[in-house]
Write an enzyme that holds these catalytic residues in place. Structure first.
Site, mmCIF file in Angstrom:
data_model
loop_
_atom_site.group_PDB
_atom_site.id
_atom_site.type_symbol
_atom_site.label_atom_id
_atom_site.label_comp_id
_atom_site.label_asym_id
_atom_site.label_seq_id
_atom_site.Cartn_x
_atom_site.Cartn_y
_atom_site.Cartn_z
ATOM 1 C CG ASP A 166 -9.913 -1.237 6.380
ATOM 2 O OD1 ASP A 166 -8.902 -1.720 6.947
ATOM 3 O OD2 ASP A 166 -10.976 -1.882 6.265
ATOM 4 C CB SER A 167 -8.222 -1.649 0.672
ATOM 5 O OG SER A 167 -6.926 -1.920 1.169
ATOM 6 C CE LYS A 190 -3.875 -1.484 2.949
ATOM 7 N NZ LYS A 190 -4.579 -1.165 4.194
ATOM 8 C CE1 TYR A 192 -7.052 -13.072 -0.862
ATOM 9 C CE2 TYR A 192 -7.095 -10.800 -0.082
ATOM 10 C CZ TYR A 192 -7.219 -12.142 0.164
ATOM 11 O OH TYR A 192 -7.521 -12.587 1.423
HETATM 12 P P1 ITT Z 1 -2.775 -1.733 7.321
HETATM 13 O O1 ITT Z 1 -4.048 -1.952 8.102
HETATM 14 O O2 ITT Z 1 -1.573 -1.596 8.210
HETATM 15 O O3 ITT Z 1 -2.912 -0.615 6.347
HETATM 16 P P2 ITT Z 1 -3.392 -4.333 6.183
HETATM 17 O O4 ITT Z 1 -2.719 -5.197 5.155
HETATM 18 O O5 ITT Z 1 -3.760 -4.973 7.492
HETATM 19 O O6 ITT Z 1 -2.465 -3.035 6.426
HETATM 20 P P3 ITT Z 1 -6.181 -3.978 5.509
HETATM 21 O O7 ITT Z 1 -6.673 -4.359 6.843
HETATM 22 O O8 ITT Z 1 -6.800 -2.789 4.819
HETATM 23 O O9 ITT Z 1 -4.627 -3.648 5.514
HETATM 24 O O10 ITT Z 1 -6.303 -5.261 4.580
HETATM 25 C C1 ITT Z 1 -6.151 -5.130 3.224
HETATM 26 C C2 ITT Z 1 -5.965 -6.506 2.605
HETATM 27 O O11 ITT Z 1 -6.794 -6.575 1.421
HETATM 28 C C3 ITT Z 1 -4.540 -6.679 2.124
HETATM 29 O O12 ITT Z 1 -3.742 -7.281 3.114
HETATM 30 C C4 ITT Z 1 -4.721 -7.519 0.872
HETATM 31 O O13 ITT Z 1 -4.841 -8.862 1.231
HETATM 32 C C5 ITT Z 1 -6.071 -7.036 0.331
HETATM 33 N N1 ITT Z 1 -5.868 -5.907 -0.616
HETATM 34 C C6 ITT Z 1 -6.155 -4.591 -0.405
HETATM 35 N N2 ITT Z 1 -5.784 -3.852 -1.461
HETATM 36 C C7 ITT Z 1 -5.233 -4.701 -2.341
HETATM 37 C C8 ITT Z 1 -4.643 -4.537 -3.600
HETATM 38 O O14 ITT Z 1 -4.479 -3.345 -4.156
HETATM 39 N N3 ITT Z 1 -4.205 -5.628 -4.225
HETATM 40 C C9 ITT Z 1 -4.317 -6.840 -3.669
HETATM 41 N N4 ITT Z 1 -4.839 -7.090 -2.474
HETATM 42 C C10 ITT Z 1 -5.300 -6.020 -1.804
#
Ligand code: ITT
Length: 205
Positions: free
Chosen positions: A72-73, A15, A157
């Site tokens: 958050d994604s 990210k 993913y």
């Molecule tokens: P932070 O909370 O520290 O930002 P995190 O990885 O825990 O990091 P999230 O809770 O938002 O973040 O989870 C996002 C997950 O969704 C991430 O770990 C990927 O598995 C997936 N994801 C989000 N954006 C993506 C992208 O652009 N390409 C592929 N997978 C993605």
């Protein structure tokens, strides 16, 4: 152009790379959480992307005393009734990594045929002040879940996410190409607008 600094409340290197690529040309220096081990990240127990993005940005804005951005994604899959959604990072378990999450997703969809594997990447970004004011920005990208991984770029993913219009997976796009179309790129384009119109929101670097 004077350089300004934006703290991004993420521990996710993929990210951070994408956010940096999009904001650097606008004179915004992006700093992730790795430089500040003393700050305690929020617990992500919200039921929506928006709730979690807000929690993450607010926690770090309050501790750092400056405006802070969080993302958050995740991936929502129709055949799985929207899962993994806000649980995307830990789909295969609390300490799961990208490889295990991808393997688990393929397992869950093993009996779902082509044509019924629609999904979408969703992103909500929160830009919050230490006083508790937040602005939210959203992005969404539709695609299909592949039967095996393709491509080496990106993270999460991306190797399983097929973009029919581009005839490639998300992991076959360069960082720049992904940022032009992705859920995160869409949200970031709106963040850039706000930060350009209100440069006083950010401290100098
Ligand atoms: P932070 O909370 O520290 O930002 P995190 O990885 O825990 O990091 P999230 O809770 O938002 O973040 O989870 C996002 C997950 O969704 C991430 O770990 C990927 O598995 C997936 N994801 C989000 N954006 C993506 C992208 O652009 N390409 C592929 N997978 C993605």
């Amino acid at each position: 152009m004077s350089v300004r600094k934006l703290i991004v409340a993420t521990g996710n290197a993929g990210k951070l790379r994408e956010i940096r690529q999009k904001l650097t040309p606008f004179g915004i220096e992006v700093e992730g959480l790795e430089s500040h081990p003393e700050w305690v990240p929020a617990v992500e127990d919200g039921e929506t992307f928006a709730a979690n993005a807000r929690k993450k940005a607010l926690a770090i804005a309050r501790q750092s005393g400056t405006v802070c951005l969080a993302d958050d994604s995740g991936l929502t899959v129709e055949a799985l009734e929207g899962r993994p959604g806000v649980y995307s990072a830990r789909f295969a378990g609390e300490d799961a990594d990208d490889a295990r999450n991808n393997a688990f997703l393929l397992e869950q969809l093993a009996h779902v045929p082509a044509g019924q594997r629609q999904g979408a990447f969703c992103c909500v970004m929160a830009l919050c002040s230490p006083e508790g004011q937040c602005r939210l920005f959203e992005g969404r990208l539709e695609g299909e879940i592949l039967f095996s991984p393709r491509g080496q770029e990106g993270f999460g993913y991306d190797p399983l996410f097929w973009l029919a219009a581009r005839n490639c997976s998300m992991a076959e796009l360069s960082l720049e190409e992904k940022n032009l179309i992705s859920h995160r790129g869409q949200a970031l384009a709106q963040v850039v607008l706000v930060l350009s119109e209100q440069p006083q929101l950010l401290p100098g670097a």
